[in-house]
Design an enzyme around this catalytic site. Structure first.
Site, mmCIF file in Angstrom:
data_model
loop_
_atom_site.group_PDB
_atom_site.id
_atom_site.type_symbol
_atom_site.label_atom_id
_atom_site.label_comp_id
_atom_site.label_asym_id
_atom_site.label_seq_id
_atom_site.Cartn_x
_atom_site.Cartn_y
_atom_site.Cartn_z
ATOM 1 N N GLU A 43 0.822 -1.207 0.000
ATOM 2 C CA GLU A 43 0.000 0.000 0.000
ATOM 3 C C GLU A 43 0.859 1.261 0.000
ATOM 4 O O GLU A 43 0.549 2.243 -0.675
ATOM 5 C CB GLU A 43 -0.946 0.000 1.204
ATOM 6 C CG GLU A 43 -2.071 -1.024 1.115
ATOM 7 C CD GLU A 43 -3.053 -0.739 -0.012
ATOM 8 O OE1 GLU A 43 -3.085 0.394 -0.523
ATOM 9 O OE2 GLU A 43 -3.784 -1.665 -0.400
ATOM 10 N N TYR A 124 -6.731 6.177 4.680
ATOM 11 C CA TYR A 124 -6.892 5.108 3.689
ATOM 12 C C TYR A 124 -6.002 3.907 4.006
ATOM 13 O O TYR A 124 -6.472 2.766 4.016
ATOM 14 C CB TYR A 124 -6.595 5.605 2.267
ATOM 15 C CG TYR A 124 -6.398 4.411 1.354
ATOM 16 C CD1 TYR A 124 -7.499 3.651 0.967
ATOM 17 C CD2 TYR A 124 -5.126 3.978 0.979
ATOM 18 C CE1 TYR A 124 -7.340 2.495 0.208
ATOM 19 C CE2 TYR A 124 -4.960 2.837 0.226
ATOM 20 C CZ TYR A 124 -6.070 2.101 -0.159
ATOM 21 O OH TYR A 124 -5.915 0.954 -0.883
ATOM 22 N N ASP A 142 -9.525 4.014 -2.203
ATOM 23 C CA ASP A 142 -8.403 4.524 -2.991
ATOM 24 C C ASP A 142 -8.946 5.101 -4.290
ATOM 25 O O ASP A 142 -10.163 5.250 -4.469
ATOM 26 C CB ASP A 142 -7.369 3.424 -3.231
ATOM 27 C CG ASP A 142 -7.814 2.389 -4.263
ATOM 28 O OD1 ASP A 142 -9.024 2.349 -4.588
ATOM 29 O OD2 ASP A 142 -6.962 1.616 -4.742
#
Length: 342
Positions: A43, A124, A142
């Site tokens: 990520e 996020y 996202d």
């Protein structure tokens, strides 16, 4: 309109169409030990970087530092050099800090709220790890998920203000107990079918639920604000070569490309042009220029080669040319080095 919920349709589609990614567990699969580290690393790397660019870098990184404890014990210098070329170097600095915090506490927090307390983990990233690695009913949004949801509900408020409404709509379709698979399904839908340009609506498993599709202009969503022109900046980088080595400096810890090795420059930033002042007296030769686009500015960097003798002022080190690829130069300075050597 089909009576089946969006979540069921999308999860069924994901079961047969999930992308094979090295950091991912297949749909419905069991999460292995250390999964949170692998998800977190992916990520962080994927922020503002493509899957195609990240995949080989992620695999090399995990081969070198297989666990978060391995990463926590690595030096800042090693990590920053390994990050070179992935951009947004503050992410690498926060990666080190977060790895050390996780190692110190004996593992990753397993909740969205706990993850958010780690250095560099925003809303996020914390939600994504909580959902994908730990199965928490978090709602990570996202860019791909944002696009899918904005089209499903035809959210016509321009970004970034629309993000609050998009997240609220996303929460209405999120399934309990399958948040990890569902967010990855929505990511894959956005990456392969509900693309920014020319979406393949006829292949979409949730087309019959999509308000954007019914408008006939799904690509209009999410609504983008008018694009502002990026300011143009100018600066210079200086190539000083002696006996098969080049003079490199360490950039300040804070600011652009902080803590990275680089060629000396004239103090340019995203806000101001460089001074043009060289770090060494003598004759300088033009070696051309390179351009680079940052988040807030576009830079044209003149490359100057020194002709003569003498040592530059300030701190730095001589780095052997035949090992320059090991210096971990940021992309901008790697381009400048290529120009100087050419």
């Amino acid at each position: 309109m089909t009576s089946r919920p969006i979540a069921d349709l999308l999860l069924d589609w994901y079961a047969g169409h999930a992308r094979s990614l090295p950091w991912r567990v297949p749909p419905g699969g069991e999460r292995p030990a250390g999964h949170a580290y692998r998800v977190w690393l992916s990520e962080v790397m994927l922020q503002q970087t493509t899957v195609a660019a990240v995949r080989p870098r992620w695999e090399a990184w995990v081969a070198r530092w297989p666990t978060v404890e391995d990463l926590a014990s690595a030096s800042d210098e090693e990590i920053m050099a390994a990050w070179a070329g992935l951009g947004y170097y503050a992410r690498a600095r926060n990666l080190v800090k977060a790895a050390r915090a996780v190692a110190e506490r004996g593992g990753f927090p397993q909740s969205e709220a706990g993850l958010r307390e780690l250095p560099g983990l925003g809303d996020y990233t914390a939600a994504a790890i909580a959902a994908i690695a730990f199965g928490e009913d978090a709602v990570p949004v996202d860019a791909n998920v944002e696009r899918v949801v904005a089209r499903l509900f035809a959210v016509d408020e321009p970004l970034p203000k629309a993000r609050k409404a998009i997240r609220a709509e996303a929460a209405t379709i999120w399934p309990e107990g399958r948040a990890g698979d569902f967010v990855q399904a929505a990511m894959d839908l956005g990456a392969t079918i509900c693309t920014a340009r020319d979406p393949k609506c006829l292949l979409c498993p949730v087309r019959e639920h999509c308000e954007g599709y019914r408008t006939g202009e799904p690509e209009r969503f999410p609504v983008k604000p008018p694009r502002k022109a990026k300011p143009e900046r100018r600066g210079a980088a200086f190539w000083i070569e002696r006996d098969g080595a080049v003079w490199l400096v360490r950039r300040p810890e804070t600011g652009m490309m902080g803590g990275m090795r680089a060629l000396p420059d004239d103090g340019w930033t995203a806000r101001v042009d460089g001074s043009g002042e060289a770090p060494l007296d003598g004759e300088w030769e033009d070696a051309g220029a390179v351009t680079h686009t940052f988040t807030h500015a576009r830079l044209t960097l003149a490359v100057k080669r020194h002709r003569g003798e003498g040592k530059p002022s300030g701190d730095g080190e001589w780095w052997l040319l035949d090992r320059l690829d090991e210096a971990g130069l940021p992309t901008l300075f790697a381009k400048a080095a290529d120009r100087a050597i050419a």
